[in-house]
Design a protein around this motif. Sequence first.
Motif, PDB file in Angstrom:
ATOM      1  N   LYS A   1       0.830  -1.206   0.000  1.00 21.30           N
ATOM      2  CA  LYS A   1       0.000   0.000   0.000  1.00 21.30           C
ATOM      3  C   LYS A   1       0.866   1.258   0.000  1.00 21.30           C
ATOM      4  O   LYS A   1       0.543   2.257  -0.656  1.00 21.30           O
ATOM      5  N   THR A   2       1.967   1.217   0.740  1.00 20.44           N
ATOM      6  CA  THR A   2       2.890   2.346   0.769  1.00 20.44           C
ATOM      7  C   THR A   2       3.413   2.654  -0.627  1.00 20.44           C
ATOM      8  O   THR A   2       3.448   3.805  -1.058  1.00 20.44           O
ATOM      9  N   GLN A   3       3.808   1.599  -1.341  1.00 27.06           N
ATOM     10  CA  GLN A   3       4.359   1.788  -2.676  1.00 27.06           C
ATOM     11  C   GLN A   3       3.287   2.193  -3.687  1.00 27.06           C
ATOM     12  O   GLN A   3       3.563   2.959  -4.609  1.00 27.06           O
ATOM     13  N   GLU A   4       2.083   1.718  -3.507  1.00 28.39           N
ATOM     14  CA  GLU A   4       0.998   2.048  -4.450  1.00 28.39           C
ATOM     15  C   GLU A   4       0.484   3.469  -4.269  1.00 28.39           C
ATOM     16  O   GLU A   4       0.218   4.173  -5.244  1.00 28.39           O
ATOM     17  N   THR A   5       0.332   3.903  -3.004  1.00 30.97           N
ATOM     18  CA  THR A   5      -0.276   5.200  -2.726  1.00 30.97           C
ATOM     19  C   THR A   5       0.730   6.328  -2.556  1.00 30.97           C
ATOM     20  O   THR A   5       0.385   7.500  -2.692  1.00 30.97           O
TER      21      THR A   5
ATOM     22  N   LEU B   1       1.915   7.024   0.274  1.00 32.59           N
ATOM     23  CA  LEU B   1       1.734   7.440   1.661  1.00 32.59           C
ATOM     24  C   LEU B   1       2.202   6.302   2.570  1.00 32.59           C
ATOM     25  O   LEU B   1       1.766   5.159   2.410  1.00 32.59           O
ATOM     26  N   VAL B   2       3.098   6.621   3.504  1.00 37.99           N
ATOM     27  CA  VAL B   2       3.688   5.581   4.333  1.00 37.99           C
ATOM     28  C   VAL B   2       2.612   4.932   5.207  1.00 37.99           C
ATOM     29  O   VAL B   2       1.895   5.613   5.947  1.00 37.99           O
ATOM     30  N   THR B   3       2.512   3.623   5.092  1.00 40.67           N
ATOM     31  CA  THR B   3       1.487   2.841   5.786  1.00 40.67           C
ATOM     32  C   THR B   3       2.159   1.732   6.587  1.00 40.67           C
ATOM     33  O   THR B   3       3.112   1.102   6.118  1.00 40.67           O
ATOM     34  N   PHE B   4       1.654   1.517   7.791  1.00 38.08           N
ATOM     35  CA  PHE B   4       2.213   0.507   8.689  1.00 38.08           C
ATOM     36  C   PHE B   4       1.151  -0.538   9.038  1.00 38.08           C
ATOM     37  O   PHE B   4      -0.031  -0.367   8.751  1.00 38.08           O
ATOM     38  N   TRP B   5       1.637  -1.590   9.717  1.00 33.49           N
ATOM     39  CA  TRP B   5       0.730  -2.542  10.349  1.00 33.49           C
ATOM     40  C   TRP B   5       0.708  -2.208  11.833  1.00 33.49           C
ATOM     41  O   TRP B   5       1.737  -2.207  12.494  1.00 33.49           O
ATOM     42  N   SER B   6      -0.478  -1.855  12.343  1.00 37.23           N
ATOM     43  CA  SER B   6      -0.626  -1.519  13.760  1.00 37.23           C
ATOM     44  C   SER B   6      -0.720  -2.804  14.566  1.00 37.23           C
ATOM     45  O   SER B   6      -1.680  -3.571  14.424  1.00 37.23           O
TER      46      SER B   6
ATOM     47  N   GLN C   1      -4.399  -4.034  12.358  1.00 39.45           N
ATOM     48  CA  GLN C   1      -4.884  -3.604  11.044  1.00 39.45           C
ATOM     49  C   GLN C   1      -3.910  -2.619  10.423  1.00 39.45           C
ATOM     50  O   GLN C   1      -3.000  -2.108  11.091  1.00 39.45           O
ATOM     51  N   LEU C   2      -4.101  -2.352   9.128  1.00 40.41           N
ATOM     52  CA  LEU C   2      -3.278  -1.369   8.449  1.00 40.41           C
ATOM     53  C   LEU C   2      -3.548   0.021   8.998  1.00 40.41           C
ATOM     54  O   LEU C   2      -4.666   0.334   9.414  1.00 40.41           O
ATOM     55  N   TRP C   3      -2.510   0.844   8.961  1.00 40.95           N
ATOM     56  CA  TRP C   3      -2.628   2.204   9.479  1.00 40.95           C
ATOM     57  C   TRP C   3      -1.753   3.127   8.620  1.00 40.95           C
ATOM     58  O   TRP C   3      -0.546   2.983   8.596  1.00 40.95           O
TER      59      TRP C   3
ATOM     60  N   TYR D   1       0.513  13.416   7.017  1.00 36.47           N
ATOM     61  CA  TYR D   1       0.954  12.266   6.244  1.00 36.47           C
ATOM     62  C   TYR D   1       2.467  12.246   6.076  1.00 36.47           C
ATOM     63  O   TYR D   1       3.140  13.270   6.193  1.00 36.47           O
ATOM     64  N   LEU D   2       2.989  11.069   5.781  1.00 39.86           N
ATOM     65  CA  LEU D   2       4.386  10.898   5.399  1.00 39.86           C
ATOM     66  C   LEU D   2       4.398  10.484   3.926  1.00 39.86           C
ATOM     67  O   LEU D   2       3.912   9.413   3.575  1.00 39.86           O
ATOM     68  N   HIS D   3       4.942  11.354   3.076  1.00 38.22           N
ATOM     69  CA  HIS D   3       4.962  11.088   1.641  1.00 38.22           C
ATOM     70  C   HIS D   3       6.245  10.343   1.276  1.00 38.22           C
ATOM     71  O   HIS D   3       7.345  10.855   1.484  1.00 38.22           O
TER      72      HIS D   3
END
Length: 200
Positions: A40-44, A46-51, A56-58, A67-69
Amino acid sequence: MLNFNDLKKGPDGLAPAIVQDELTLQVLMLGWMNAEALEKTQETGLVTFWSRSRGQLWTKGETSGNYLHLVSLSPDCDSDVLLVRAKPDGPTCHKGTKTCWGDAVPSSTGFIRELESVIRGRHEQMPEGSYTVSLFKAGVPRMAQKVGEEAVETVIEAVKGDDERLIYEASDLIYHLLALLVSKGYGIADLEKELQRRHG
């Protein structure tokens, strides 16, 4: 595109991700990624993590707007830790500080990078009443003229031998040069690349 299968995951299937500010090089936070978060990070962008607490994704900033770009993703030498370089929209920590360590992690590049970040923010948001914004609105010819004026004043003070005024005028020159570069889509990193090319 980085493939999560190429990383060495922990027993929980997660890899630690260290987030670094692209401009100041400050370490901002530590998060955890699984394959879905990395994708998701690479697609969007926007830096996304697993909480781990919520299971769940966050996406960082989805509630705060900070946001973190994504700029780049790199595994370390053992392929078990990710370095995420990003451009933050605002404070990274939920407590309102720039980093999750408060002021304990200073910028490793000095204030000029932070100033460039502020100038970029003015260019993106164009708030009323800002001198920097007035420069952008005046256009490149006026900004170029200001750089020329400040350069002449810097030279005059250097020749006169007034060191205090030299530093003052040189600071004006750097500020106006940064504004001109940002308006053209460039910054300090571009100057560094050119200087490094000449040096090498």
